[in-house]
Design a protein around this motif. Structure first.
Motif, PDB file in Angstrom:
ATOM      1  N   ILE A  21       0.536  -1.189  -0.073  1.00  0.00           N
ATOM      2  CA  ILE A  21       0.031   0.524   0.278  1.00  0.00           C
ATOM      3  C   ILE A  21       0.935   0.906   0.035  1.00  0.00           C
ATOM      4  O   ILE A  21       1.795   1.564   1.101  1.00  0.00           O
ATOM      5  N   VAL A  22       0.481   1.864  -0.197  1.00  0.00           N
ATOM      6  CA  VAL A  22       1.790   3.486  -1.159  1.00  0.00           C
ATOM      7  C   VAL A  22       0.810   4.324  -0.423  1.00  0.00           C
ATOM      8  O   VAL A  22      -0.526   4.933  -0.669  1.00  0.00           O
ATOM      9  N   GLY A  23       1.388   5.075   0.974  1.00  0.00           N
ATOM     10  CA  GLY A  23       0.635   6.571   1.536  1.00  0.00           C
ATOM     11  C   GLY A  23       0.017   5.693   2.757  1.00  0.00           C
ATOM     12  O   GLY A  23      -0.610   4.718   2.877  1.00  0.00           O
ATOM     13  N   ALA A  24       0.905   6.714   4.237  1.00  0.00           N
ATOM     14  CA  ALA A  24       0.158   6.023   5.334  1.00  0.00           C
ATOM     15  C   ALA A  24      -0.857   6.755   6.036  1.00  0.00           C
ATOM     16  O   ALA A  24      -0.654   7.504   6.379  1.00  0.00           O
ATOM     17  N   GLY A  25      -1.843   7.468   4.910  1.00  0.00           N
ATOM     18  CA  GLY A  25      -2.737   8.466   5.315  1.00  0.00           C
ATOM     19  C   GLY A  25      -3.492   8.134   6.098  1.00  0.00           C
ATOM     20  O   GLY A  25      -3.898   6.584   5.540  1.00  0.00           O
ATOM     21  N   ILE A  26      -4.182   8.378   5.947  1.00  0.00           N
ATOM     22  CA  ILE A  26      -5.946   8.044   6.731  1.00  0.00           C
ATOM     23  C   ILE A  26      -6.777   6.654   6.006  1.00  0.00           C
ATOM     24  O   ILE A  26      -6.823   5.901   5.960  1.00  0.00           O
ATOM     25  N   GLY A  27      -6.584   6.432   4.235  1.00  0.00           N
ATOM     26  CA  GLY A  27      -7.182   5.633   3.511  1.00  0.00           C
ATOM     27  C   GLY A  27      -6.077   4.544   3.706  1.00  0.00           C
ATOM     28  O   GLY A  27      -6.040   3.306   3.369  1.00  0.00           O
ATOM     29  N   GLY A  28      -5.257   4.454   3.327  1.00  0.00           N
ATOM     30  CA  GLY A  28      -4.068   3.655   3.067  1.00  0.00           C
ATOM     31  C   GLY A  28      -3.681   3.487   5.076  1.00  0.00           C
ATOM     32  O   GLY A  28      -3.372   1.688   5.106  1.00  0.00           O
ATOM     33  N   LEU A  29      -3.643   3.909   5.963  1.00  0.00           N
ATOM     34  CA  LEU A  29      -3.615   3.320   6.929  1.00  0.00           C
ATOM     35  C   LEU A  29      -5.143   2.163   7.641  1.00  0.00           C
ATOM     36  O   LEU A  29      -5.219   0.791   7.814  1.00  0.00           O
ATOM     37  N   THR A  30      -6.106   2.454   6.660  1.00  0.00           N
ATOM     38  CA  THR A  30      -7.833   1.634   7.317  1.00  0.00           C
ATOM     39  C   THR A  30      -7.555   0.491   6.531  1.00  0.00           C
ATOM     40  O   THR A  30      -8.111  -0.459   6.979  1.00  0.00           O
ATOM     41  N   CYS A  31      -6.584   1.456   5.240  1.00  0.00           N
ATOM     42  CA  CYS A  31      -6.416  -0.360   4.420  1.00  0.00           C
ATOM     43  C   CYS A  31      -6.372  -1.624   4.745  1.00  0.00           C
ATOM     44  O   CYS A  31      -6.541  -2.236   4.748  1.00  0.00           O
ATOM     45  N   ALA A  32      -4.975  -1.050   5.254  1.00  0.00           N
ATOM     46  CA  ALA A  32      -3.639  -1.670   5.916  1.00  0.00           C
ATOM     47  C   ALA A  32      -5.036  -2.397   7.126  1.00  0.00           C
ATOM     48  O   ALA A  32      -4.345  -3.927   6.718  1.00  0.00           O
ATOM     49  N   ILE A  33      -4.936  -1.864   7.909  1.00  0.00           N
ATOM     50  CA  ILE A  33      -6.064  -2.545   9.038  1.00  0.00           C
ATOM     51  C   ILE A  33      -7.307  -3.889   8.162  1.00  0.00           C
ATOM     52  O   ILE A  33      -7.134  -4.781   8.778  1.00  0.00           O
ATOM     53  N   ALA A  34      -7.172  -2.971   7.093  1.00  0.00           N
ATOM     54  CA  ALA A  34      -8.424  -4.369   6.549  1.00  0.00           C
ATOM     55  C   ALA A  34      -8.135  -5.258   6.199  1.00  0.00           C
ATOM     56  O   ALA A  34      -8.671  -6.152   6.192  1.00  0.00           O
ATOM     57  N   CYS A  35      -7.268  -4.711   5.901  1.00  0.00           N
ATOM     58  CA  CYS A  35      -6.394  -6.678   5.113  1.00  0.00           C
ATOM     59  C   CYS A  35      -5.752  -7.544   5.972  1.00  0.00           C
ATOM     60  O   CYS A  35      -6.059  -8.102   5.710  1.00  0.00           O
ATOM     61  N   ARG A  36      -5.385  -6.773   6.886  1.00  0.00           N
ATOM     62  CA  ARG A  36      -4.940  -7.599   7.878  1.00  0.00           C
ATOM     63  C   ARG A  36      -5.500  -8.584   8.688  1.00  0.00           C
ATOM     64  O   ARG A  36      -5.896  -9.137   9.610  1.00  0.00           O
ATOM     65  N   ARG A  37      -7.172  -7.731   8.954  1.00  0.00           N
ATOM     66  CA  ARG A  37      -7.960  -8.609   9.801  1.00  0.00           C
ATOM     67  C   ARG A  37      -8.918  -8.961   8.682  1.00  0.00           C
ATOM     68  O   ARG A  37     -10.258 -10.063   9.078  1.00  0.00           O
ATOM     69  N   ALA A  38      -8.550  -9.216   7.196  1.00  0.00           N
ATOM     70  CA  ALA A  38      -9.227 -10.587   6.188  1.00  0.00           C
ATOM     71  C   ALA A  38      -8.556 -12.024   7.232  1.00  0.00           C
ATOM     72  O   ALA A  38      -7.798 -12.351   7.562  1.00  0.00           O
ATOM     73  N   ILE A 174      -2.061  -1.066  -3.714  1.00  0.00           N
ATOM     74  CA  ILE A 174      -2.785  -0.218  -3.765  1.00  0.00           C
ATOM     75  C   ILE A 174      -2.634   0.998  -3.580  1.00  0.00           C
ATOM     76  O   ILE A 174      -1.903   1.313  -3.050  1.00  0.00           O
ATOM     77  N   GLY A 175      -3.364   2.506  -4.025  1.00  0.00           N
ATOM     78  CA  GLY A 175      -2.496   3.079  -3.949  1.00  0.00           C
ATOM     79  C   GLY A 175      -3.778   4.109  -3.729  1.00  0.00           C
ATOM     80  O   GLY A 175      -4.357   4.336  -3.623  1.00  0.00           O
ATOM     81  N   ALA A 176      -2.776   5.126  -2.561  1.00  0.00           N
ATOM     82  CA  ALA A 176      -3.678   5.885  -1.407  1.00  0.00           C
ATOM     83  C   ALA A 176      -2.632   6.657  -1.323  1.00  0.00           C
ATOM     84  O   ALA A 176      -2.094   7.166  -0.299  1.00  0.00           O
ATOM     85  N   ASP A 177      -1.768   7.683  -2.351  1.00  0.00           N
ATOM     86  CA  ASP A 177      -0.946   8.207  -1.983  1.00  0.00           C
ATOM     87  C   ASP A 177      -1.550   9.884  -2.513  1.00  0.00           C
ATOM     88  O   ASP A 177      -0.632  10.997  -2.832  1.00  0.00           O
ATOM     89  N   GLY A 178      -2.657  10.043  -2.634  1.00  0.00           N
ATOM     90  CA  GLY A 178      -2.645  11.700  -2.410  1.00  0.00           C
ATOM     91  C   GLY A 178      -2.861  11.522  -3.792  1.00  0.00           C
ATOM     92  O   GLY A 178      -3.109  11.700  -4.658  1.00  0.00           O
TER      93      GLY A 178
END
Length: 254
Positions: A21-38, A174-178
């Motif tokens: 995941i590219v980008g550790a803003g709100i979108g990127g972090l939330t996406c990362a959490i969702a992926c780990r909770r899969a 996944i692009g979350a790079d703004g």
């Protein structure tokens, strides 16, 4: 340097699907959490171009759809403990005299009608909660990771190329790079620069100590309310609401 996916066996095979995941803003972090909770959890590498993820920004709203997702991820209570709160009302006022035009109740009504609360929080606190949860769940966060290009293929090996020469290999990117997204331009296969709209938002926060010297009953009443206040003017508006348990106040001039 070539960096392989987390969970790679000695024979080069992944234990599970690896997502970069590219980008550790709100979108990127939330996406990362969702992926780990899969189920099963995905291996996640989160790439952030800055040297350190720091709590920056001002006030931000989490509307009902987003709050419903955050509740599903088990994060809504953590955000409230970090200073987020459910707004009471949304008040629109005339710019000439500050008189209310309409008051829309939010607390309780939004959850009944839309299934989620309407939360106000400082963006820095929001991001900090998400980052802490992502790390807790095993997301591999890489800072100083400025993405300059992607090399895509039809098989499962996608390559993210960093400015310092490192290459991150993943099954999916996944692009979350703004606003200036490298990932978006790769997907579209063309330049995609943002368009200037002519709208500008000036944002500032005040501490309660900074506002105390202002002697005004109207201001004192305003500071006690847990509402979103908007003064509407011709071609412009201003918004104001409290943060961090009424110790900080957010002002937006648009």
């Amino acid at each position: 340097m070539r960096q392989a996916a987390q969970g790679t066996n000695d024979d080069g095979q992944h234990d599970g699907l690896h997502v970069a995941i590219v980008g550790a803003g709100i979108g990127g972090l939330t996406c990362a959490i969702a992926c780990r909770r899969a189920v099963p959890p995905l291996e996640v590498t989160l790439l952030e171009r800055t040297a350190e993820i720091v709590a920056i920004g001002a006030g931000i709203h989490i509307p009902s759809n987003a709050a419903r997702i955050l509740k599903h991820l088990g994060l809504l209570d953590k955000l409230k403990r970090a200073g987020g709160y459910e707004m009471d009302d949304f008040v629109l006022r005339r710019w000439e005299d500050g008189q209310p035009v309409v008051e829309k109740p939010l607390k309780g009504r939004v959850e009944r009608e839309y299934g989620g609360q309407w939360i106000a929080i400082h963006r820095g606190d929001y991001q900090s909660v998400l980052l802490e949860e992502a790390v807790r769940l095993g997301v591999h966060v890489v800072t100083n990771a400025k993405v300059v290009s992607l090399e895509t293929s039809s098989d499962s090996d996608q390559t993210v190329c960093l400015k310092d020469g490192r290459q991150i290999h993943a099954d999916a990117v996944i692009g979350a790079d703004g606003l200036w997204s490298v990932v978006r331009e790769t997907v579209l296969q063309r330049k995609f620069e943002p368009l200037e709209t002519g709208d500008l938002a000036y944002r500032v926060t005040f501490s309660s100590e900074q506002l105390n010297p202002v002697q005004s009953e109207r201001l004192d009443d305003l500071l006690q309310q847990s509402n979103m206040q908007v003064w509407m003017g011709p071609g412009k508006h201003a918004g104001f609401y409290p943060l961090r348990d009424h110790t900080v106040y957010n002002l937006v001039l648009v």
